[in-house]
Design a protein around this motif. Structure first.
Motif, PDB file in Angstrom:
ATOM      1  N   THR A   1       0.843  -1.196   0.000  1.00  0.00           N
ATOM      2  CA  THR A   1       0.000   0.000   0.000  1.00  0.00           C
ATOM      3  C   THR A   1       0.882   1.252   0.000  1.00  0.00           C
ATOM      4  O   THR A   1       2.079   1.179   0.272  1.00  0.00           O
TER       5      THR A   1
ATOM      6  N   PHE B   1      -3.380   7.175  -1.091  1.00  0.00           N
ATOM      7  CA  PHE B   1      -4.283   6.443  -1.964  1.00  0.00           C
ATOM      8  C   PHE B   1      -5.305   5.689  -1.107  1.00  0.00           C
ATOM      9  O   PHE B   1      -5.029   5.310   0.024  1.00  0.00           O
ATOM     10  N   THR B   2      -6.500   5.447  -1.691  1.00  0.00           N
ATOM     11  CA  THR B   2      -7.543   4.661  -1.027  1.00  0.00           C
ATOM     12  C   THR B   2      -7.425   3.212  -1.454  1.00  0.00           C
ATOM     13  O   THR B   2      -7.377   2.912  -2.657  1.00  0.00           O
TER      14      THR B   2
ATOM     15  N   TYR C   1      -7.559   4.583   4.100  1.00  0.00           N
ATOM     16  CA  TYR C   1      -6.609   5.580   3.582  1.00  0.00           C
ATOM     17  C   TYR C   1      -5.536   5.792   4.632  1.00  0.00           C
ATOM     18  O   TYR C   1      -5.823   6.179   5.775  1.00  0.00           O
TER      19      TYR C   1
ATOM     20  N   THR D   1       4.191   8.261  -0.743  1.00  0.00           N
ATOM     21  CA  THR D   1       3.795   8.542  -2.117  1.00  0.00           C
ATOM     22  C   THR D   1       4.977   9.001  -2.950  1.00  0.00           C
ATOM     23  O   THR D   1       5.172   8.574  -4.087  1.00  0.00           O
TER      24      THR D   1
END
Length: 604
Positions: A323, A327-328, A405, A535
């Motif tokens: 993950t 982002f969701t 999230y 990210t």
């Protein structure tokens, strides 16, 4: 007179309230279309004696008498409609009447009532008509009753205030002979009200009723019943004895599937109880047949709901391991009952826990415990919805969608609670990042459930053995036993440590560490740590560090060279001028002003 013999005439005395004077006279009876009439005694002659002589005297008076119906001496009623009949089927009874002259008599007027007992509130009161037959003195009453029950039949003969109840015997022979009438009256023993039993007719399939909540709605694994009540075409309950069957057929996407066995019991009162049980939730067709034909409304639609939730069979699939922040990500949780049926209502409590650390287990009754006693990651936002799945155009029974999230990177383990119990089967979708392409790993979930069951059984068995060993050790380490064999409580230390290392609550389904299973085979996969990346990935700084260290040194060398080289060059030029070697310079293609030459070097 020709034979010298005179016939004997039978006379009957008729009692009236105001009889006419004795006479020889003429009478006349006039009847209307209703059988009502009048008797006229008109004129006539009377013998009067005057002195020693007797002479007839003509009379001119007229007497009028209202007739009863008829001038009856006796009437008796007989026939099956006075005792028993079948609903909806016409039946008869007869009335035979004789007048005061013991002769069959027509012209009678009758009033008949058929009244239901108080137990039959819906049964009507009937007033059938009595009609004369071709036989003089014989009357027939034909009627039918649609509602089964017990009725009372009353018969009145006469009109106005001059009426009498008619007695008789339903089983006596029907005859207008006065002797037969008297026999019927004697057999009836003065009974004037007849008890009529109306029985239901044959079972009529379109009117047969099937009732019960389990006819349309049931629960998997629960014994369910519905009642079939046989009725005739007038909605009367029948006596029973019919051939009744009920067939339950599972509907698989509109097509007939397997059939569910059921049992039909004749209750001997016109009702039949059908009992069935199925462990498969879904849509069914219920076909109820009586004597080989469908009853009214058959087949019926039946919905079998899932039983209560069984947390051991719940599983989760989605994005767990790889993950990123910003982002969701999506996780689906499928809830099922003990038979594997998807739950059909939003009745479950689903909780999502992102754990920085996972503990060794929550103590019994610790409602505030999270992450099995570990640390909860608070930098996460979640949203849970019911009935959503990979295909957003469909409804998913018993399935919950979790959107989460993450705000910060790190290694987090995801635990999901179903009704405050951690579920034990997780399936990561790996590189399949498009949720619309996911499918619930149902077969793998069943294998995972069985794997967890065996693991739980083994853990419980091992815990019982250690507890037994600790109990034996503690008994041996008691003061009395220790003095006898030299055993101390320290001997049990290893056993206690082994027991402490086991889960606090062996009945829990969830694991203290997140365990993933292969979504195809259902086999447990090698332990993988979930990692949440930032990210924006930081670049490699090793080359930058290299130049940061060496660039100042290089710049210092270049600066030093910039100072030394111009000085040397200027010295050389001065020597050239002093020697007079200007010709060497003149050979250059461009003018050189040695006094103005200068060199600057800037290092950044």
């Amino acid at each position: 007179l020709s034979t010298g013999k005179c016939p004997v005439l039978a006379w009957r005395q008729i009692t009236t309230s105001t009889p006419p004077p004795s006479r020889f006279g003429a009478t006349m009876v006039l009847l209307d279309d209703r059988g009502q009439g009048q008797l006229y005694v008109m004129n006539g002659m009377q013998l009067q004696t005057t002195g020693t002589s007797t002479a007839p005297v003509e009379l001119g008076d007229t007497y009028l008498f209202e007739l009863r119906s008829p001038l009856h001496k006796a009437c008796a009623a007989t026939g099956p409609a006075l005792s028993r009949m079948v609903a909806g089927q016409p039946s008869n009874f007869y009335i035979a009447c004789a007048d005061v002259f013991d002769q069959p008599a027509n012209g009678g007027q009758f009033s008949v009532s058929v009244r239901a007992s108080q137990q039959c509130a819906r049964c009507p009161t009937l007033f059938p008509t009595v009609r004369e037959t071709a036989t003089v003195g014989l009357y027939r009453c034909t009627f039918s009753v649609d509602n089964a029950g017990i009725y009372t039949v009353s018969i009145i003969v006469g009109r106005g205030d001059n009426t009498d109840p008619v007695s008789g015997n339903p089983t006596s022979a029907t005859s207008v002979d006065i002797d037969s009438i008297q026999a019927a009256l004697t057999a009836g023993n003065g009974r004037t009200d007849f008890t009529l039993i109306v029985e239901a007719g044959g079972t009529f399939n379109p009117y047969t009723v099937v009732k019960g909540s389990s006819l349309t709605l049931s629960t998997a694994g629960v014994s369910s019943k519905f009642l079939v009540t046989g009725l005739d075409k007038f909605s009367n309950s029948v006596a029973g004895g019919d051939d009744v069957s009920a067939v339950l057929t599972f509907q698989d996407n509109g097509a007939d599937g397997f059939q569910v066995p059921n049992q039909v019991v004749d209750n001997q009162d016109g009702t039949y109880t059908s009992t069935y049980m199925t462990s498969q939730a879904g849509q069914y067709k219920v076909q109820v047949m009586l004597n080989g034909l469908d009853v009214g409304g058959s087949p019926f639609d039946l919905v079998v709901m899932a039983l209560g939730a069984s947390v051991e069979l719940s599983f989760a699939y989605g994005s767990f391991l790889n993950t990123k922040t910003g982002f969701t990500f999506i996780v689906f949780v499928q809830t099922r009952d003990k038979y594997g049926n998807y739950l059909t209502s939003d009745s479950e409590v689903i909780k999502f826990e992102s754990c920085t650390t996972v503990g060794s287990g929550c103590a019994e009754g610790d409602d505030g415990c999270v992450c099995e006693g570990g640390t909860l990651n608070l930098d996460v936002s979640t949203d849970i919805s019911y009935g959503l799945g990979p295909d957003t155009t469909q409804n998913y029974d018993g399935q919950y969608r979790i959107n989460y999230y993450l705000f910060s990177p790190g290694e987090f383990q995801t635990l999901i609670r179903h009704n405050d119990t951690y579920i034990g089967c997780y399936f990561d979708q790996g590189n399949a990042t498009d949720p619309t392409q996911w499918t619930a790993p149902l077969d793998a979930a069943d294998k995972c459930t069985e794997y967890n069951r065996l693991q739980k059984l083994q853990a419980a068995t091992a815990r019982r053995k250690v507890e037994k060993a600790l109990k034996t050790c503690s008994a041996a380490a008691s003061p009395d036993a220790a003095s006898a064999n030299g055993t101390t409580d320290n001997t049990c230390g290893e056993v206690r440590e082994q027991l402490r290392s086991m889960p606090l609550n062996p009945r829990r389904v969830g694991r203290r560490a997140m365990q993933f299973f292969d979504p195809k085979s259902g086999a447990p996969v090698a332990s993988t740590k979930p990692v949440t990346q930032a990210t924006f990935v930081r670049p490699d700084r090793s080359e930058a560090r290299y130049w940061v260290v060496r660039a100042p040194i290089i710049c210092a060398g270049i600066g030093a060279a910039a100072v030394v080289i111009p000085a040397v060059f200027s010295l050389v030029m001065r020597l050239v001028r002093r020697k007079g070697h200007h010709k060497i310079v003149e050979r250059l293609k461009f003018p050189v002003d040695f006094d103005l030459l200068d060199f600057d070097l800037v290092c950044f």
